[in-house]
Write a protein that holds these residues in place. Structure first.
Motif, PDB file in Angstrom:
ATOM      1  N   THR A  47       0.830  -1.210   0.000  1.00 43.70           N
ATOM      2  CA  THR A  47       0.000   0.000   0.000  1.00 43.70           C
ATOM      3  C   THR A  47       0.864   1.258   0.000  1.00 43.70           C
ATOM      4  O   THR A  47       0.589   2.232  -0.713  1.00 43.70           O
ATOM      5  N   LEU A  48       1.928   1.228   0.797  1.00 48.61           N
ATOM      6  CA  LEU A  48       2.854   2.360   0.887  1.00 48.61           C
ATOM      7  C   LEU A  48       3.488   2.645  -0.476  1.00 48.61           C
ATOM      8  O   LEU A  48       3.525   3.791  -0.938  1.00 48.61           O
ATOM      9  N   ILE A  49       3.976   1.601  -1.122  1.00 52.40           N
ATOM     10  CA  ILE A  49       4.624   1.757  -2.432  1.00 52.40           C
ATOM     11  C   ILE A  49       3.613   2.216  -3.485  1.00 52.40           C
ATOM     12  O   ILE A  49       3.908   3.076  -4.322  1.00 52.40           O
ATOM     13  N   TRP A  50       2.429   1.681  -3.435  1.00 58.30           N
ATOM     14  CA  TRP A  50       1.377   2.015  -4.407  1.00 58.30           C
ATOM     15  C   TRP A  50       0.984   3.485  -4.312  1.00 58.30           C
ATOM     16  O   TRP A  50       0.759   4.152  -5.333  1.00 58.30           O
ATOM     17  N   ASN A  51       0.913   4.017  -3.080  1.00 57.39           N
ATOM     18  CA  ASN A  51       0.393   5.374  -2.871  1.00 57.39           C
ATOM     19  C   ASN A  51       1.454   6.475  -2.960  1.00 57.39           C
ATOM     20  O   ASN A  51       1.104   7.654  -2.975  1.00 57.39           O
ATOM     21  N   PRO A  53       4.261   8.088  -5.247  1.00 56.52           N
ATOM     22  CA  PRO A  53       4.884   8.115  -6.586  1.00 56.52           C
ATOM     23  C   PRO A  53       6.415   8.088  -6.533  1.00 56.52           C
ATOM     24  O   PRO A  53       7.055   7.605  -7.474  1.00 56.52           O
ATOM     25  N   GLN A  54       7.002   8.596  -5.435  1.00 49.59           N
ATOM     26  CA  GLN A  54       8.459   8.583  -5.311  1.00 49.59           C
ATOM     27  C   GLN A  54       9.023   7.165  -5.206  1.00 49.59           C
ATOM     28  O   GLN A  54      10.221   6.943  -5.445  1.00 49.59           O
ATOM     29  N   LEU A  55       8.175   6.220  -4.838  1.00 46.34           N
ATOM     30  CA  LEU A  55       8.613   4.824  -4.693  1.00 46.34           C
ATOM     31  C   LEU A  55       8.310   3.995  -5.941  1.00 46.34           C
ATOM     32  O   LEU A  55       8.486   2.775  -5.931  1.00 46.34           O
ATOM     33  N   HIS A  56       7.848   4.652  -7.005  1.00 43.89           N
ATOM     34  CA  HIS A  56       7.549   3.927  -8.246  1.00 43.89           C
ATOM     35  C   HIS A  56       8.810   3.799  -9.111  1.00 43.89           C
ATOM     36  O   HIS A  56       8.861   4.240 -10.253  1.00 43.89           O
ATOM     37  N   ILE A  57       9.825   3.199  -8.518  1.00 46.63           N
ATOM     38  CA  ILE A  57      11.083   2.947  -9.214  1.00 46.63           C
ATOM     39  C   ILE A  57      11.417   1.463  -9.024  1.00 46.63           C
ATOM     40  O   ILE A  57      10.869   0.800  -8.128  1.00 46.63           O
ATOM     41  N   PRO A  58      12.327   0.913  -9.861  1.00 51.03           N
ATOM     42  CA  PRO A  58      12.561  -0.547  -9.847  1.00 51.03           C
ATOM     43  C   PRO A  58      12.802  -1.159  -8.482  1.00 51.03           C
ATOM     44  O   PRO A  58      12.205  -2.197  -8.147  1.00 51.03           O
ATOM     45  N   MET A  59      13.645  -0.541  -7.661  1.00 44.55           N
ATOM     46  CA  MET A  59      13.977  -1.130  -6.362  1.00 44.55           C
ATOM     47  C   MET A  59      12.726  -1.420  -5.538  1.00 44.55           C
ATOM     48  O   MET A  59      12.588  -2.493  -4.924  1.00 44.55           O
ATOM     49  N   TYR A  60      11.795  -0.465  -5.537  1.00 41.44           N
ATOM     50  CA  TYR A  60      10.591  -0.620  -4.714  1.00 41.44           C
ATOM     51  C   TYR A  60       9.504  -1.434  -5.413  1.00 41.44           C
ATOM     52  O   TYR A  60       8.662  -2.045  -4.749  1.00 41.44           O
ATOM     53  N   LEU A  61       9.537  -1.470  -6.730  1.00 39.74           N
ATOM     54  CA  LEU A  61       8.619  -2.365  -7.455  1.00 39.74           C
ATOM     55  C   LEU A  61       8.989  -3.819  -7.176  1.00 39.74           C
ATOM     56  O   LEU A  61       8.114  -4.672  -6.993  1.00 39.74           O
ATOM     57  N   PHE A  62      10.296  -4.113  -7.128  1.00 43.03           N
ATOM     58  CA  PHE A  62      10.742  -5.457  -6.747  1.00 43.03           C
ATOM     59  C   PHE A  62      10.346  -5.764  -5.315  1.00 43.03           C
ATOM     60  O   PHE A  62       9.871  -6.865  -5.006  1.00 43.03           O
ATOM     61  N   LEU A  63      10.529  -4.781  -4.445  1.00 38.74           N
ATOM     62  CA  LEU A  63      10.208  -4.970  -3.030  1.00 38.74           C
ATOM     63  C   LEU A  63       8.709  -5.213  -2.832  1.00 38.74           C
ATOM     64  O   LEU A  63       8.303  -6.073  -2.040  1.00 38.74           O
ATOM     65  N   GLY A  64       7.887  -4.463  -3.573  1.00 34.87           N
ATOM     66  CA  GLY A  64       6.435  -4.661  -3.494  1.00 34.87           C
ATOM     67  C   GLY A  64       6.032  -6.044  -3.999  1.00 34.87           C
ATOM     68  O   GLY A  64       5.148  -6.691  -3.428  1.00 34.87           O
ATOM     69  N   SER A  65       6.690  -6.508  -5.054  1.00 37.38           N
ATOM     70  CA  SER A  65       6.408  -7.847  -5.595  1.00 37.38           C
ATOM     71  C   SER A  65       6.805  -8.927  -4.588  1.00 37.38           C
ATOM     72  O   SER A  65       6.087  -9.916  -4.395  1.00 37.38           O
ATOM     73  N   LEU A  66       7.956  -8.723  -3.926  1.00 38.92           N
ATOM     74  CA  LEU A  66       8.392  -9.682  -2.902  1.00 38.92           C
ATOM     75  C   LEU A  66       7.393  -9.717  -1.743  1.00 38.92           C
ATOM     76  O   LEU A  66       7.075 -10.792  -1.217  1.00 38.92           O
ATOM     77  N   LEU A 292      12.454  -1.387   7.188  1.00 43.34           N
ATOM     78  CA  LEU A 292      12.659  -0.562   8.372  1.00 43.34           C
ATOM     79  C   LEU A 292      14.034   0.102   8.395  1.00 43.34           C
ATOM     80  O   LEU A 292      14.248   1.059   9.128  1.00 43.34           O
ATOM     81  N   ARG A 293      14.974  -0.410   7.578  1.00 45.37           N
ATOM     82  CA  ARG A 293      16.294   0.211   7.484  1.00 45.37           C
ATOM     83  C   ARG A 293      16.409   1.082   6.239  1.00 45.37           C
ATOM     84  O   ARG A 293      17.496   1.552   5.892  1.00 45.37           O
ATOM     85  N   ASN A 294      15.257   1.302   5.557  1.00 52.74           N
ATOM     86  CA  ASN A 294      15.257   2.061   4.311  1.00 52.74           C
ATOM     87  C   ASN A 294      14.680   3.456   4.574  1.00 52.74           C
ATOM     88  O   ASN A 294      13.516   3.602   4.955  1.00 52.74           O
ATOM     89  N   LYS A 295      15.498   4.479   4.362  1.00 55.99           N
ATOM     90  CA  LYS A 295      15.097   5.853   4.695  1.00 55.99           C
ATOM     91  C   LYS A 295      13.874   6.310   3.901  1.00 55.99           C
ATOM     92  O   LYS A 295      12.968   6.954   4.439  1.00 55.99           O
ATOM     93  N   LYS A 296      13.833   5.994   2.598  1.00 62.56           N
ATOM     94  CA  LYS A 296      12.708   6.426   1.769  1.00 62.56           C
ATOM     95  C   LYS A 296      11.397   5.796   2.229  1.00 62.56           C
ATOM     96  O   LYS A 296      10.353   6.465   2.249  1.00 62.56           O
ATOM     97  N   VAL A 297      11.449   4.521   2.590  1.00 61.83           N
ATOM     98  CA  VAL A 297      10.235   3.841   3.061  1.00 61.83           C
ATOM     99  C   VAL A 297       9.768   4.448   4.382  1.00 61.83           C
ATOM    100  O   VAL A 297       8.578   4.700   4.586  1.00 61.83           O
ATOM    101  N   ILE A 298      10.708   4.705   5.290  1.00 61.91           N
ATOM    102  CA  ILE A 298      10.350   5.297   6.590  1.00 61.91           C
ATOM    103  C   ILE A 298       9.768   6.699   6.403  1.00 61.91           C
ATOM    104  O   ILE A 298       8.756   7.056   7.026  1.00 61.91           O
ATOM    105  N   ASP A 299      10.393   7.504   5.526  1.00 63.59           N
ATOM    106  CA  ASP A 299       9.871   8.857   5.253  1.00 63.59           C
ATOM    107  C   ASP A 299       8.474   8.796   4.655  1.00 63.59           C
ATOM    108  O   ASP A 299       7.592   9.585   5.013  1.00 63.59           O
ATOM    109  N   SER A 300       8.272   7.860   3.745  1.00 61.18           N
ATOM    110  CA  SER A 300       6.955   7.707   3.117  1.00 61.18           C
ATOM    111  C   SER A 300       5.908   7.281   4.143  1.00 61.18           C
ATOM    112  O   SER A 300       4.764   7.752   4.112  1.00 61.18           O
ATOM    113  N   MET A 301       6.310   6.422   5.073  1.00 59.04           N
ATOM    114  CA  MET A 301       5.391   5.978   6.135  1.00 59.04           C
ATOM    115  C   MET A 301       5.023   7.152   7.034  1.00 59.04           C
ATOM    116  O   MET A 301       3.842   7.302   7.419  1.00 59.04           O
TER     117      MET A 301
END
Length: 309
Positions: A47-51, A53-66, A292-301
């Motif tokens: 949900t975080l990655i979907w909502n 747009p800054q996370l719509h890059i390959p690294m986070y698309l792979f992470l969302g798929s995982l 939890l060790r990813n700054k972009k994910v924490i900022d987005s949360m």
């Protein structure tokens, strides 16, 4: 006559994790909490990655798929295991058993391919930063994700097809908490040698290929970082790569022991303990290890929590 008797069997019995009544409530509550954390953690990450747009890059698309695959894998195995703790009848129809294995095989194989693609993505990002946007475009990322799921599907079809050649007449008791090929081979009255060979060839090839991809990618990343001689960069990379390698080791270790080892008389209890790691433990750990060790994910949360506060 043996074949006629075998064809009459339409149900199997899953023994589950324990027969000891004093452990059932404790184990049920523990695995229920783990399952709820798995679903909340992985679906929350999606949900975080979907909502954002800054996370719509390959690294986070792979992470969302995982995260999706982890939720799928856990949901294939855990609900049936939870029900079995208190169910009077532990039977499962042969068709339901085959469907559960098919779903399990797709998700567990897809995760192997996704872990390899994620390692390759980190290799390109760190070792070839200037050309990273060109090499790892969103189109290539989506293709790699689709190929991972396709690989999982084809692998599941191969083993499910060979399962249909087996008949069950000597015993209907499966010493496991879900339907998997190795426990089914042990109770087959048809010689499962071909099935064992298929598991060794296909599962072995997939695991060796994906493990080598991960190891080679992170080795090249390590050499690249050490050449830069930046203390901050080295700390950051070791922190990220170390967490990823820890997750990969926990996932692949039990898988190798389960499917790539030579045929042996390993205890059923040991098989179940190995299986718990990649079906129950890893799906709940991955969101924490990768996010939890990813700054972009924490900022987005934090942004999402502020919007809903």
């Amino acid at each position: 006559m043996e074949k006629e008797n075998a064809t009459l069997l339409t149900e199997l019995i899953l023994t589950g994790l324990t027969h000891e009544p004093q452990w059932k409530i404790s184990l049920f509550l523990m695995f229920l909490v783990i399952y709820l954390l798995t679903i909340v953690g992985n679906l929350g990450l999606i949900t975080l990655i979907w909502n954002d747009p800054q996370l719509h890059i390959p690294m986070y698309l792979f992470l969302g798929s995982l995260a999706f695959v982890d939720a799928w894998l856990s949901s294939t195995v855990t609900p049936k295991m939870l029900v079995s703790f208190f169910a009077k009848s532990k039977t499962i129809s042969l068709s339901e058993c085959m469907i559960q294995f098919f779903s399990f095989a797709i998700s567990v194989t897809t995760e192997c391919f996704l872990l390899a693609t994620m390692a390759y993505d980190r290799y390109v990002a760190i070792c070839k930063p200037l050309t990273y946007p060109v090499i790892m475009s969103n189109i290539l990322c989506i293709r790699l994700i689709l190929l991972s799921f396709l690989g999982g599907l084809l692998h599941a079809i191969i083993h499910s097809s060979f399962l249909f050649r087996l008949t069950f007449c000597n015993s209907i008791i499966v010493h496991h908490f879900y339907c998997d090929v190795i426990p089914l081979f042990k109770i087959s009255c048809t010689d499962p040698s071909i099935n064992y060979l298929m598991v060794f060839i296909f599962s072995g090839s997939i695991q060796v290929f994906t493990i080598l991809t991960v190891l080679v990618s992170y080795t090249l990343v390590l050499f690249t970082i050490l050449r830069k001689k930046s203390l901050q960069g080295i700390k950051k990379a070791f922190s990220t790569c170390g967490a990823h390698l820890f997750s990969v080791s926990l996932y692949y270790g039990p898988l190798l022991f389960m499917y790539v080892r030579p045929r042996s008389a390993q205890a059923d209890d040991q098989d179940m303990m190995d299986s718990l790691f990649y079906t129950v433990i890893i799906p709940v750990l991955n969101p924490m290890i990768y996010s939890l060790r990813n700054k972009k994910v924490i900022d987005s949360m934090r942004k999402m929590l502020k919007r809903h506060a």
